[in-house]
Motif scaffolding. Structure first.
Motif, PDB file in Angstrom:
ATOM      1  N   ILE A  97       0.833  -1.201   0.000  1.00  0.00           N
ATOM      2  CA  ILE A  97       0.000   0.000   0.000  1.00  0.00           C
ATOM      3  C   ILE A  97       0.870   1.253   0.000  1.00  0.00           C
ATOM      4  N   PHE A  98       1.921   1.273   0.825  1.00  0.00           N
ATOM      5  CA  PHE A  98       2.815   2.423   0.918  1.00  0.00           C
ATOM      6  C   PHE A  98       3.827   2.464  -0.233  1.00  0.00           C
ATOM      7  N   ARG A  99       3.896   1.426  -1.016  1.00  0.00           N
ATOM      8  CA  ARG A  99       4.851   1.313  -2.113  1.00  0.00           C
ATOM      9  C   ARG A  99       6.275   1.524  -1.588  1.00  0.00           C
ATOM     10  N   THR A 100       6.645   0.647  -0.670  1.00  0.00           N
ATOM     11  CA  THR A 100       7.946   0.792  -0.032  1.00  0.00           C
ATOM     12  C   THR A 100       8.534  -0.568   0.305  1.00  0.00           C
ATOM     13  N   GLN A 101       9.846  -0.616   0.362  1.00  0.00           N
ATOM     14  CA  GLN A 101      10.552  -1.786   0.884  1.00  0.00           C
ATOM     15  C   GLN A 101      10.882  -1.616   2.360  1.00  0.00           C
ATOM     16  N   ARG A 102      10.598  -0.442   2.887  1.00  0.00           N
ATOM     17  CA  ARG A 102      10.850  -0.151   4.297  1.00  0.00           C
ATOM     18  C   ARG A 102       9.740  -0.729   5.168  1.00  0.00           C
ATOM     19  N   PRO A 103      10.020  -0.974   6.446  1.00  0.00           N
ATOM     20  CA  PRO A 103       8.941  -1.399   7.340  1.00  0.00           C
ATOM     21  C   PRO A 103       7.943  -0.272   7.566  1.00  0.00           C
ATOM     22  N   VAL A 104       6.695  -0.638   7.790  1.00  0.00           N
ATOM     23  CA  VAL A 104       5.653   0.341   8.099  1.00  0.00           C
ATOM     24  C   VAL A 104       5.406   0.307   9.603  1.00  0.00           C
ATOM     25  N   TYR A 105       5.665   1.418  10.270  1.00  0.00           N
ATOM     26  CA  TYR A 105       5.451   1.510  11.708  1.00  0.00           C
ATOM     27  C   TYR A 105       3.960   1.619  11.993  1.00  0.00           C
ATOM     28  N   ILE A 106       3.531   1.014  13.090  1.00  0.00           N
ATOM     29  CA  ILE A 106       2.128   1.034  13.500  1.00  0.00           C
ATOM     30  C   ILE A 106       2.070   1.473  14.954  1.00  0.00           C
ATOM     31  N   ALA A 107       1.318   2.532  15.223  1.00  0.00           N
ATOM     32  CA  ALA A 107       1.220   3.068  16.577  1.00  0.00           C
ATOM     33  C   ALA A 107      -0.240   3.188  16.998  1.00  0.00           C
ATOM     34  N   PRO A 108      -0.542   2.963  18.285  1.00  0.00           N
ATOM     35  CA  PRO A 108      -1.893   3.246  18.782  1.00  0.00           C
ATOM     36  C   PRO A 108      -2.066   4.752  18.922  1.00  0.00           C
ATOM     37  N   SER A 109      -2.388   5.398  17.807  1.00  0.00           N
ATOM     38  CA  SER A 109      -2.340   6.852  17.731  1.00  0.00           C
ATOM     39  C   SER A 109      -3.211   7.325  16.587  1.00  0.00           C
ATOM     40  N   SER A 110      -3.577   8.584  16.616  1.00  0.00           N
ATOM     41  CA  SER A 110      -4.178   9.220  15.444  1.00  0.00           C
ATOM     42  C   SER A 110      -3.062   9.624  14.482  1.00  0.00           C
ATOM     43  N   GLY A 111      -3.464  10.114  13.320  1.00  0.00           N
ATOM     44  CA  GLY A 111      -2.486  10.645  12.381  1.00  0.00           C
ATOM     45  C   GLY A 111      -1.728  11.822  12.960  1.00  0.00           C
ATOM     46  N   THR A 112      -2.382  12.596  13.814  1.00  0.00           N
ATOM     47  CA  THR A 112      -1.722  13.745  14.444  1.00  0.00           C
ATOM     48  C   THR A 112      -0.507  13.308  15.253  1.00  0.00           C
ATOM     49  N   GLY A 113      -0.624  12.179  15.918  1.00  0.00           N
ATOM     50  CA  GLY A 113       0.518  11.672  16.674  1.00  0.00           C
ATOM     51  C   GLY A 113       1.694  11.357  15.774  1.00  0.00           C
ATOM     52  N   MET A 114       1.422  10.817  14.598  1.00  0.00           N
ATOM     53  CA  MET A 114       2.503  10.494  13.676  1.00  0.00           C
ATOM     54  C   MET A 114       3.067  11.745  13.014  1.00  0.00           C
ATOM     55  N   MET A 115       2.276  12.813  12.947  1.00  0.00           N
ATOM     56  CA  MET A 115       2.829  14.113  12.534  1.00  0.00           C
ATOM     57  C   MET A 115       3.892  14.537  13.550  1.00  0.00           C
ATOM     58  N   GLU A 116       3.529  14.452  14.822  1.00  0.00           N
ATOM     59  CA  GLU A 116       4.476  14.858  15.867  1.00  0.00           C
ATOM     60  C   GLU A 116       5.717  13.973  15.846  1.00  0.00           C
ATOM     61  N   ALA A 117       5.529  12.682  15.570  1.00  0.00           N
ATOM     62  CA  ALA A 117       6.675  11.780  15.483  1.00  0.00           C
ATOM     63  C   ALA A 117       7.643  12.234  14.397  1.00  0.00           C
TER      64      ALA A 117
END
Length: 370
Positions: free
Chosen positions: A56-76
């Motif tokens: 889905i992400f079109r990547t060979q990298r791992p996709v991180y998964i967090a118990p968070s909203s998208g806003t949390g991943m913005m801050e990350a």
């Protein structure tokens, strides 16, 4: 119309720009057994999820998964990737949120602002980067408050041509609904949420970080703890979450990632583009019938997942939304923030069908004709 409504699944009536309706089999997957998050069973679940997410992400990298909203991943992204001075591309409410997050983390932030409903151009970004020494640029790909799709691929090229500058990309309402090529476009950090075009219940934040961004994170002493991307990277190599996960949501994500893999991500992109084109054609039909509605975003820069429709004079977003819901049970959203009164927003994303969208547009035409 009543007969059509009777056969539509419930998830095909919620046309807000997120959270979207979720298929029953995805919802039902959440009743899977609870387990310790440092067990072989959890590792197997995490391993099961990754191939679909990477496709889905079109990547060979791992996709991180967090118990968070998208806003949390913005801050990350900001805490791990930005050093001192940030250029935030602002063209709506959520791109403004990205700028506010950077400022709240003690960074110097300059806003490259355009009017709501307009897009940024690579030329604008190139000129702004020349005017000041920036180490980070933030951008929202699909601005959910305006329905504008920014040309992220071209912007990424300009940013990287400027030297040691990283691009942090919000794809909350574009991932799985519009083409996003994390690796091929050289996107340093890409984040999204589970509740929009992915069509998973809300509560999961997802992100991909390229190695160069992780090198930056390693040099930072103030990247925080909960959203430390190095911790995500270290743990995902062992198929483990860094902290206690939202386990029931992981079951739902596993089922939906496999569904999307079977559908094919390119096919999913095409389906979203078809729904968006149908919405634009409906606007043209309404205009031809003498109802002065319009799409806020300019042609060529319209999100395939959410359309913001400017209403005729004398009609308001909340009033039209209420009438549509009362008439047929469809749910759409008014404009966001300062556009609440003059617009409606149709979220044609996730697992919506053309039958569902056509039914909504028929009802909406009836309401606007009153």
């Amino acid at each position: 119309m009543k007969e059509q409504m009777a056969v539509l699944p419930e998830y095909d009536r919620l046309f807000i720009p997120g959270p979207v309706g979720v298929r029953p089999e995805v919802l039902e997957a959440q009743v899977g057994p609870l387990m310790g998050h440092r067990t072989p069973e959890m590792e197997a679940l995490m391993q099961r999820i990754q191939p679909g997410l990477r496709a889905i992400f079109r990547t060979q990298r791992p996709v991180y998964i967090a118990p968070s909203s998208g806003t949390g991943m913005m801050e990350a992204g900001v805490r791990n990737g930005a050093r001192r001075r940030v250029l935030s591309l602002v063209n709506g409410a959520f791109s403004e949120r990205f700028a506010k997050i950077a400022a709240a983390n003690g960074l110097e932030v300059d806003r490259l602002e355009v009017e709501w409903g307009e897009n940024h151009t690579p030329q604008m970004v190139a000129e702004a980067i020349k005017s000041q020494e920036y180490d980070t640029v933030t951008v929202v790909h699909s601005e959910t408050s305006t329905g504008v799709l920014n040309p992220v691929r071209e912007i990424a090229g300009v940013v990287h041509a400027a030297g040691d500058v990283v691009l942090l990309v919000d794809t909350v309402s574009s991932m799985a609904g519009a083409p996003v090529e994390c690796d091929a476009w050289g996107l340093d950090y890409v984040l999204t949420g589970s509740q929009k075009a992915l069509a998973v219940p809300p509560g999961l934040g997802l992100a991909v970080a390229q190695p160069g961004l992780l090198e930056r994170a390693a040099a930072k002493k103030d990247r925080g703890y909960y959203f430390d991307l190095l911790s995500f990277e270290k743990n995902i190599e062992k198929n483990q979450p860094p902290n206690t996960p939202a386990m029931t949501l992981l079951y739902a994500l596993a089922v939906q990632a496999e569904r999307i893999a079977a559908e094919g991500i390119e096919a999913r992109w095409r389906h979203h583009a078809t729904m968006a084109a149908r919405t634009y054609a409906w606007v043209d039909e309404m205009q031809a019938a003498g109802v002065p509605v319009s799409v806020l975003a300019p042609e060529g820069y319209r999100s395939p997942t959410v359309s913001c429709i400017v209403l005729p004079e004398g009609r308001t977003g909340p009033e039209v939304c209420a009438a549509v819901r009362e008439r047929a049970g469809y749910v759409i959203a008014p404009g966001y923030g300062k556009t609440k009164e003059r617009m409606i927003r149709i979220g044609h994303m996730g697992d919506h069908t053309m039958d569902g969208l056509d039914g909504l547009l028929d009802v909406l035409a009836e309401v606007l004709a009153q």
